[in-house]
Design a protein around this motif. Structure first.
Motif, PDB file in Angstrom:
ATOM      1  N   PHE A 294      21.038  55.984  50.873  1.00  0.00           N
ATOM      2  CA  PHE A 294      22.373  55.988  50.276  1.00  0.00           C
ATOM      3  C   PHE A 294      22.556  54.671  49.540  1.00  0.00           C
ATOM      4  O   PHE A 294      22.389  53.595  50.121  1.00  0.00           O
ATOM      5  CB  PHE A 294      23.440  56.138  51.377  1.00  0.00           C
ATOM      6  N   ASN A 295      22.866  54.744  48.250  1.00  0.00           N
ATOM      7  CA  ASN A 295      23.058  53.543  47.434  1.00  0.00           C
ATOM      8  C   ASN A 295      24.459  53.536  46.831  1.00  0.00           C
ATOM      9  O   ASN A 295      24.949  54.567  46.380  1.00  0.00           O
ATOM     10  CB  ASN A 295      22.053  53.497  46.267  1.00  0.00           C
ATOM     11  N   MET A 296      25.084  52.367  46.828  1.00  0.00           N
ATOM     12  CA  MET A 296      26.335  52.150  46.106  1.00  0.00           C
ATOM     13  C   MET A 296      25.981  51.392  44.839  1.00  0.00           C
ATOM     14  O   MET A 296      25.353  50.335  44.906  1.00  0.00           O
ATOM     15  CB  MET A 296      27.335  51.335  46.931  1.00  0.00           C
ATOM     16  N   ARG A 297      26.379  51.905  43.687  1.00  0.00           N
ATOM     17  CA  ARG A 297      26.002  51.301  42.412  1.00  0.00           C
ATOM     18  C   ARG A 297      27.234  50.842  41.647  1.00  0.00           C
ATOM     19  O   ARG A 297      28.298  51.429  41.757  1.00  0.00           O
ATOM     20  CB  ARG A 297      25.230  52.299  41.550  1.00  0.00           C
ATOM     21  N   ASN A 298      27.023  49.822  40.847  1.00  0.00           N
ATOM     22  CA  ASN A 298      28.033  49.355  39.913  1.00  0.00           C
ATOM     23  C   ASN A 298      27.309  49.035  38.618  1.00  0.00           C
ATOM     24  O   ASN A 298      26.492  48.119  38.568  1.00  0.00           O
ATOM     25  CB  ASN A 298      28.767  48.122  40.453  1.00  0.00           C
TER      26      ASN A 298
ATOM     27  N   ASN B  79      19.382  53.001  54.457  1.00  0.00           N
ATOM     28  CA  ASN B  79      18.244  53.913  54.395  1.00  0.00           C
ATOM     29  C   ASN B  79      18.262  54.888  55.578  1.00  0.00           C
ATOM     30  O   ASN B  79      19.124  54.829  56.454  1.00  0.00           O
ATOM     31  CB  ASN B  79      16.921  53.154  54.279  1.00  0.00           C
ATOM     32  N   ASN B  80      17.257  55.767  55.626  1.00  0.00           N
ATOM     33  CA  ASN B  80      17.239  56.846  56.614  1.00  0.00           C
ATOM     34  C   ASN B  80      16.921  56.391  58.044  1.00  0.00           C
ATOM     35  O   ASN B  80      17.001  57.191  58.964  1.00  0.00           O
ATOM     36  CB  ASN B  80      16.270  57.953  56.187  1.00  0.00           C
ATOM     37  N   ILE B  81      16.577  55.118  58.262  1.00  0.00           N
ATOM     38  CA  ILE B  81      16.401  54.627  59.641  1.00  0.00           C
ATOM     39  C   ILE B  81      17.565  53.717  60.036  1.00  0.00           C
ATOM     40  O   ILE B  81      17.561  53.077  61.096  1.00  0.00           O
ATOM     41  CB  ILE B  81      15.054  53.913  59.837  1.00  0.00           C
ATOM     42  N   GLY B  82      18.597  53.615  59.174  1.00  0.00           N
ATOM     43  CA  GLY B  82      19.792  52.849  59.499  1.00  0.00           C
ATOM     44  C   GLY B  82      19.800  51.432  59.012  1.00  0.00           C
ATOM     45  O   GLY B  82      20.787  50.717  59.181  1.00  0.00           O
ATOM     46  N   ALA B  83      18.697  50.937  58.423  1.00  0.00           N
ATOM     47  CA  ALA B  83      18.675  49.600  57.872  1.00  0.00           C
ATOM     48  C   ALA B  83      19.592  49.562  56.659  1.00  0.00           C
ATOM     49  O   ALA B  83      19.662  50.524  55.890  1.00  0.00           O
ATOM     50  CB  ALA B  83      17.261  49.200  57.496  1.00  0.00           C
TER      51      ALA B  83
END
Length: 167
Positions: A142-146, A155-159
Motif C-alpha cells: 500500500f503506497n500513499m503518493r503525492n 508492505n504485505n508483512i506489515g513493515a
C-alpha cells in the motif's frame, strides 16, 4: 375467369380483396394477404424510413452498414456483434439484466463486473476518490503518493515507512 395481360399501367389504385402475389418462374416470389401479412423471397430495399409500430423479428442476422436510430427498445435474444463503436446518447443509461458484464481482448478477460457489485480489472484502476464503508484489503504493498512521490508505504508483512510525522 382469368384475365391474362402483358402489363397493366394504373394511374390510380389497384384494390385486391384477398391476396396479392408476385410470380416468376418457379413460383410465388412475393405475397401480401388481406390482413397485411407479407412475404418476400428476395431482397427488399427501402430508400426512406421503415416504421415498425410493434415488434420485429429477424430469423438470421441484421447488418447495419452505417448509423441507425431506434426510437424504442431493441431486444436481442441471442448474441450481437458490433464491429465499430456503440454510442449512447446524452442522458442514456446502459441497463443490463444479466449476471455479469465482461470486456475481453481476445480470450483474456480484462474487466469483469457482477450484478452483486463485485468487479475485477486486469490493469490499473485510476479513480479520483474512493469512499470505503468497510475494509480495503491490499495483498502486496500500500503506497500513499503525492505528485508521483511515495510518502508512506505499508508492505504485505506489515513493515512501513512514513516520510512525514506520525501523529
Amino acid at each position: 375467369g382469368n384475365l391474362n395481360v402483358d402489363s397493366i399501367d394504373c394511374r390510380d389504385n389497384i384494390d385486391v380483396y384477398n391476396s396479392f402475389n408476385m410470380r416468376a418462374s418457379g413460383g410465388i416470389k412475393a405475397t401480401i394477404n388481406k390482413d397485411g401479412v407479407s412475404s418476400f423471397a428476395g431482397a427488399m430495399q427501402i430508400k426512406d424510413t421503415l416504421i415498425v409500430q410493434e415488434n420485429s423479428s429477424f430469423v438470421g442476422g441484421i447488418v447495419v452498414p452505417s448509423t441507425s436510430s431506434f426510437g424504442g427498445a431493441v431486444t436481442v435474444n441471442s448474441t450481437s456483434t458490433f464491429t465499430g463503436d456503440v454510442t449512447l446518447g446524452t442522458g442514456a443509461d446502459l441497463i443490463m439484466n444479466s449476471e455479469s458484464f465482461s470486456m475481453k481482448s481476445g480470450s483474456d478477460e480484462n474487466i469483469y463486473i457482477r450484478n452483486n457489485g463485485s468487479a475485477s480489472f486486469a490493469g490499473n484502476l485510476n479513480v479520483d476518490t474512493i469512499d470505503c464503508r468497510d475494509n480495503i484489503d491490499v495483498y502486496n504493498i500500500f503506497n500513499m503518493r503525492n505528485s508521483g512521490d511515495i510518502n508512506a508505504t505499508i508492505n504485505n508483512i506489515g513493515a512501513s515507512s512514513f516520510a512525514g510525522a506520525m501523529q
